[in-house]
Motif scaffolding. Structure first.
Motif, short mmCIF file in Angstrom:
data_model
loop_
_atom_site.label_atom_id
_atom_site.label_comp_id
_atom_site.label_asym_id
_atom_site.label_seq_id
_atom_site.Cartn_x
_atom_site.Cartn_y
_atom_site.Cartn_z
N VAL A 356 -7.37 58.34 3.49
CA VAL A 356 -6.17 57.62 3.08
C VAL A 356 -5.46 58.47 2.03
CG1 VAL A 356 -5.27 55.55 1.97
CG2 VAL A 356 -7.20 55.37 3.55
N ALA A 357 -4.23 58.91 2.35
CA ALA A 357 -3.48 59.75 1.41
C ALA A 357 -2.51 58.94 0.59
CB ALA A 357 -2.72 60.82 2.19
N ALA A 358 -1.95 57.89 1.19
CA ALA A 358 -0.90 57.16 0.48
C ALA A 358 -0.81 55.73 0.95
CB ALA A 358 0.45 57.86 0.69
N LEU A 359 -0.37 54.89 0.01
CA LEU A 359 -0.07 53.49 0.29
C LEU A 359 1.44 53.34 0.13
CD1 LEU A 359 -2.77 51.94 -2.09
CD2 LEU A 359 -3.05 52.67 0.30
N LEU A 381 4.78 61.33 -9.30
CA LEU A 381 4.62 62.54 -8.49
C LEU A 381 5.97 63.15 -8.14
CD1 LEU A 381 1.90 61.06 -6.13
CD2 LEU A 381 1.56 62.76 -7.91
N PRO A 382 6.04 64.47 -8.16
CA PRO A 382 7.27 65.13 -7.73
C PRO A 382 7.42 64.99 -6.22
CG PRO A 382 5.56 66.77 -8.12
CD PRO A 382 4.97 65.43 -8.49
N ARG A 383 8.64 64.85 -5.74
CA ARG A 383 8.88 64.75 -4.30
C ARG A 383 9.83 65.85 -3.88
NH1 ARG A 383 6.03 62.53 -0.57
NH2 ARG A 383 7.80 61.93 0.72
N THR A 384 9.48 66.55 -2.83
CA THR A 384 10.43 67.48 -2.23
C THR A 384 11.15 66.71 -1.13
OG1 THR A 384 8.62 68.21 -0.83
CG2 THR A 384 9.15 69.59 -2.72
N ARG A 385 12.48 66.70 -1.22
CA ARG A 385 13.28 65.89 -0.30
C ARG A 385 14.11 66.75 0.61
NH1 ARG A 385 17.45 62.14 -2.95
NH2 ARG A 385 17.89 61.46 -0.84
N GLY A 386 14.09 66.42 1.88
CA GLY A 386 15.08 66.99 2.81
C GLY A 386 16.40 66.28 2.62
N LEU A 392 11.92 58.57 -2.28
CA LEU A 392 10.64 57.89 -2.31
C LEU A 392 10.02 58.12 -3.69
CD1 LEU A 392 8.99 58.65 1.15
CD2 LEU A 392 9.65 56.42 0.28
N SER A 393 9.79 57.06 -4.40
CA SER A 393 9.16 57.16 -5.71
C SER A 393 7.67 56.94 -5.54
CB SER A 393 9.71 56.07 -6.65
OG SER A 393 11.12 56.17 -6.71
N THR A 401 -5.06 58.71 -4.63
CA THR A 401 -4.19 58.14 -3.60
C THR A 401 -2.76 58.03 -4.14
OG1 THR A 401 -6.05 56.84 -2.76
CG2 THR A 401 -3.84 56.14 -2.09
N GLN A 402 -1.79 58.42 -3.31
CA GLN A 402 -0.40 58.28 -3.72
C GLN A 402 0.07 56.86 -3.41
OE1 GLN A 402 2.10 61.40 -2.15
NE2 GLN A 402 0.50 62.94 -2.41
N VAL A 403 0.80 56.28 -4.35
CA VAL A 403 1.36 54.95 -4.14
C VAL A 403 2.87 55.09 -4.11
CG1 VAL A 403 1.52 52.59 -5.03
CG2 VAL A 403 -0.59 53.90 -5.36
N PHE A 404 3.46 54.80 -2.95
CA PHE A 404 4.92 54.88 -2.79
C PHE A 404 5.54 53.51 -2.97
CE2 PHE A 404 3.58 58.65 -0.52
CZ PHE A 404 4.55 59.58 -0.87
N PHE A 405 6.65 53.48 -3.68
CA PHE A 405 7.43 52.25 -3.81
C PHE A 405 8.62 52.38 -2.87
CE2 PHE A 405 5.56 53.15 -8.02
CZ PHE A 405 4.61 52.14 -8.02
N THR A 406 8.71 51.51 -1.89
CA THR A 406 9.63 51.74 -0.79
C THR A 406 10.37 50.45 -0.43
OG1 THR A 406 8.02 51.13 0.89
CG2 THR A 406 8.02 53.41 0.15
#
Lengths: 620, 620
Positions: A356-359, A381-386, A392-393, A401-406
């Motif tokens: 599990v890498a991210a939620l 976490l820093p995000r590289t964005r296209g 994505l925060s 584990t990365q936790v994304f707020f989406t």
């Protein structure tokens, strides 16, 4: 950063390592001051003056010197010697540049029982301190020989009537004995010299052992620290909020990490205080926006485990509906369950491993969630964005584990995925993600509970202990409002050694269904790698519960598991472990069941162990 | 092998792993039977009949099926369901071929409080069991709702008056509550259906948690198991001695090793019983011959660490007096202290590492010591002997250290050494070996205490806990008569992780002197690598103790340490860690002091840590 109304301090005994390690950790985590725990100084090559200089360099004040034990004595000669010992420590304090020493109530056989004599001896010592511009904060140890309640310590201080003598209040010593902090109102504020804070789980054991081994940081245990501190502040205390935690795990854990955890506990506590007293003008961190559900669970895969996981998702009724615009990430969907397979995550795992890498959590305000996390000392976490990709925060949880707020909508994260042309059909009846189970690093279990509480606003539930095949395992859920988000955190009770498997338990994603038997039938038909559960298990179930015959037959046929809580049943199945580290559960909750298959876990663990021994490839 | 009067059994819950692992371990250790712990069976793919066949293959009888919980009920419908559940378990027992089931007193809210109703319900269940040739052993859990003493369980069994109902006595449940086994005499022998044995340390905590986490094998804890079992036997019990130990460490330790440890605990217990009842004709193992002192301590070295250690021994005042006839082993002597440097021992350590390889103990009867060790399940080591070499009997301790039983005389082990021509002079005043300190593998601490007790006849002393810089450490001494042989065993309270050093503490050899100040002066003059102790330590010592000024000056000058017990002082110094794993202490005991420098250990550990960080070469 908002103004901080409180000075934040930490006793050096909270942190592992040498004094040098401890100072570096406290400073890096942003503490304003420290309590110098005498044994740390005694073992240090720095003279008191050198320590003072080092603290000044690091921006740390020395708020307390502690502890001074067994001051009073029924034996006058011994009391004279104790005073001489105190004078030697006053010399140390002068060199340290700190003005307050903690004197704790005596545990010695010669401790003074007579309140007037005790007050007289305390006053004598305080007079010596006062002559040198120092002061004594007197604390009742919960196991003190004659003084074991804060009321008794206050009685002594009041009788002594010395300006250089005041109280040290310690939340553990008061709350472990069921003391009521409301009584602090009777103490003049200027007599509250110091405040030490520790939380603890409710344990039925000798209070000394409880104190020495099981203290926790505020927000990690069962004590009502916000009320305790509110009472101390209402009585007029103006000194630092200072942590004093004796804990077997923290004593041997990375102090840099412990110090951040400790800082977060004070941030959580201060917010609770501010919410309790909105009139007091205390600064509030950004509130935690509501987390309303699961956007996705992301699994890290590689060229070996990716196709394995894709094949299993297919057999579980998922459809590969999207492909990330710029990264090797697949989106798989069924109902509201979304699983990402990400082949670009670098994780410290071996070849063929999946984890599990991210939620991805649905937030009512993703930037607000990120701001909250930052205010609560979570690593953003820093995000590289296209160019076409949604913001994505994300923050890192204690286990990495990365936790994304989406937000799952046209403007949200799904816009990062190009449709594959395949659309999700009815699948196997899986409706969404029920919960995700994360095995925690040994040192991070209590830290993780506070992380999800303080950073994400989730509620940690009770810790349960399982007798698992290779050793005890502790597990607890953290849950959001209406259980829209649930996680389970588990850890082995002792760090695993050579005999027990190094990773005691894989992680898992629990998928929800409204009809597990039908789903199980569909999964078997599709060739999903369902975990075989022994017939003995169903026999035992039959003996214990009055289950309908057709359900029992299905349990036997498909290897289902079943447990109950007061509200209803938890019917579930598991797959084999895939890519060495992760498996799927499928879960049907009956009648509002609020469990996690915990009592079934040892059976499932033994079955996984057998399968992994039987399938050499699965061991990686 | 002498005849064995007792059948020896072990509950599967004592051992880690799957049921297959447990059976293999119990069989290999020589147990006659097992108790099947129901959750182990439920998680097993073997049917009860398959398990019975497997046990038969391994020569193991199934002596008990356990536990059956919460049989009685104030709710008639629930009691009827409980009976149905019991019938299902009777089916399992029939397939297993075992005739006794453990029913423990109820902890449920609906437990029966009325003695007559309880007896009636137990009789009803026993009648059902009896019809099938089975029987119920009723046990009082120490935390049972209404039945929590063995007397209450006996009252219920007596009232029931059913031939298929008897008692199960469990030493933990009785002794944890301070029960008196003398009362067993009132119970007819044929009513004693089963006996479960566990020891435990004295802990002040909730009895349920104490039982679930801290039980030990007989001889490892504080309970008087020999008296307990003697009372059970005197009452006429004829069944197996069966171990039931719930212990966090054993739950996750290699079951093969645990099973040997468990077997040794029964061997120790049986000997204690035989010594207690010399008239009963119980077989006695060979007695442990007296160990009267140290012959030598052997250090394993290599081409790098050997010269380092030799140089340090020289600076400590030792003389290289002998060279082994056939192996690269040097004998160094000073007074009665003898140290061997052995460059031929293969140990799983890195290059440049030195470690304690062997203890040479003076035995009044070396072959008798070896026979004793063999009778107590200790691994006797093979010896390759040169023609002119003395017989040396050796066994392996739980940490891998070899223990030699020797005699220092013309016919003894010194004959293996050819004189170098150098003779030991007065040296630095070192007179002998005071003790040796061995860091234990995490899983082996309790096993080691029993090993030294049962195999060597030494006395384990109290366990002390130290707040060491990188985590808690537990330590205990094991001592021989007149303290002629002393060892300390230590272990980290939690298995060390990534932050704390992997080997928390090096091993050490403590050398005795009658004049530490003079010895220290000689060592410094000779350039011995003495460990610097912080000035803060001496300042604290001065504040706490009334030491003579010249002693205090010497303490400051030479970096000595000093602690006291009720009898006198323990004055000591340490060297740097040599070859990454071992250091020397030099010790002067004053006034019969019986300590080991334990309270000074954290200061010494911090100093060692600093030195090892400062000396890159020392890290290997």
């Amino acid at each position: 950063m908002s103004a901080e109304p409180f000075r934040r301090s930490v006793a050096t005994v909270c942190l592992s390592g040498t004094l040098e390690d401890k100072l570096a950790a406290a400073s890096a985590a942003g503490f304003h001051g420290i309590e110098v725990f005498e044994p740390d100084l005694v073992a240090s090559p720095w003279s008191p003056a050198e320590l003072a200089a080092r603290c000044a360099d690091l921006g740390l004040s020395i708020d307390l010197y502690q502890p001074f034990r067994d001051l009073d004595s029924t034996d006058p000669a011994r009391f004279a010697r104790n005073l001489r010992r105190a004078e030697a420590k006053f010399d140390v304090m002068a060199a340290l540049g700190t003005d307050t020493v903690l004197v704790c109530s005596s545990v010695a056989p010669d401790a003074v029982d007579d309140p007037d004599l005790l007050a007289e001896q305390l006053a004598t010592a305080a007079a010596r301190a006062g002559e040198r511009g120092l002061r004594i904060a007197y604390e009742a140890l919960a196991w003190g020989r004659h003084v074991s309640t804060w009321e008794a310590s206050w009685d002594a201080v009041r009788r002594a009537g010395s300006p250089a003598l005041g109280l040290c209040l310690d939340s553990f010593h008061v709350l472990s004995r069921g003391g009521d902090p409301a009584g602090f109102a009777a103490v003049p504020g200027e007599k509250l010299f110091f405040l030490q804070l520790a939380d603890a789980p409710r344990l039925e054991m000798d209070v000394l052992q409880w104190s020495r081994h099981h203290r926790l940081f505020p927000g990690q245990g069962a004590f009502d620290l916000p009320r305790f501190v509110a009472c101390v502040l209402a009585a007029g205390y103006t000194g630092p909020l200072s942590l004093e935690v004796f804990n077997d795990v923290y004593r041997q854990a990375d102090p840099a990490r412990t110090a951040v955890d400790a800082m977060r506990s004070l941030q959580w506590l201060e917010e609770a205080l501010a919410l309790r007293r909105p009139d007091a003008g205390l600064p509030l961190p950004p509130a935690a926006p509501a987390l309303t559900g699961w956007s996705f669970t992301e699994l890290a895969v590689d060229g070996v485990s990716g196709p394995v996981l894709g094949g299993v998702l297919d057999a579980l009724g998922f459809t590969h509906t999207g492909q990330h615009r710029s990264k090797p990430v697949q989106l798989w969907e069924q109902g509201r369950a979304r699983v990402l397979l990400n082949a670009s995550v670098v994780r410290p795992t071996g070849p063929g491993v999946a984890s599990v890498a991210a939620l991805g959590l649905e937030s009512s305000d993703p930037p607000g969630s990120a701001a909250r996390a930052e205010a609560m000392s979570a690593p953003v976490l820093p995000r590289t964005r296209g160019t076409a990709e949604a913001e994505l925060s994300a923050v890192a949880a204690p286990d990495g584990t990365q936790v994304f707020f989406t937000r799952t909508g046209p403007d949200g994260w799904p816009a990062d995925f190009l449709p594959t042309g395949r659309t999700a059909g009815p699948g196997a009846g899986i409706t969404g993600i029920d919960h995700v189970g994360l095995t925690q690093p040994f040192d991070a279990f209590d830290e993780a509970g506070l992380f999800y509480r303080a950073v994400l606003g989730l509620d940690p539930q009770e810790v349960t202990e399982l007798a698992a095949p290779f050793g005890l395992v502790r597990t607890r859920a953290v849950t959001g409002p209406d259980r829209a988000v649930r996680l389970t955190l588990s850890v082995s009770a002792l760090r695993r050694g050579g005999w027990a498997p190094g990773v005691p338990e894989p992680q898992y994603v629990a998928l929800a269904t409204d009809h597990l038997v039908a789903t199980a039938r569909a999964l078997r038909a599709a060739g999903a790698p369902l975990l075989p559960i022994p017939a003995n298990y169903a026999d035992d179930l039959e003996a214990r519960h009055d289950l309908p015959a057709d359900l029992l037959a299905a349990i036997r046929e498909h290897g289902l598991m079943y447990e109950e809580d007061a509200r209803g049943g938890y019917l579930h199945l598991a797959t084999d472990v895939l890519g060495d580290r992760v498996f799927f559960e499928v879960v049907q909750r009956l009648g509002g069941n609020d469990g996690y298959g915990t009592t079934d876990a040892p059976v499932r663990m033994a079955a996984h162990r057998r399968r992994r021994q039987a399938l050499p490839a699965a061991e990686g």
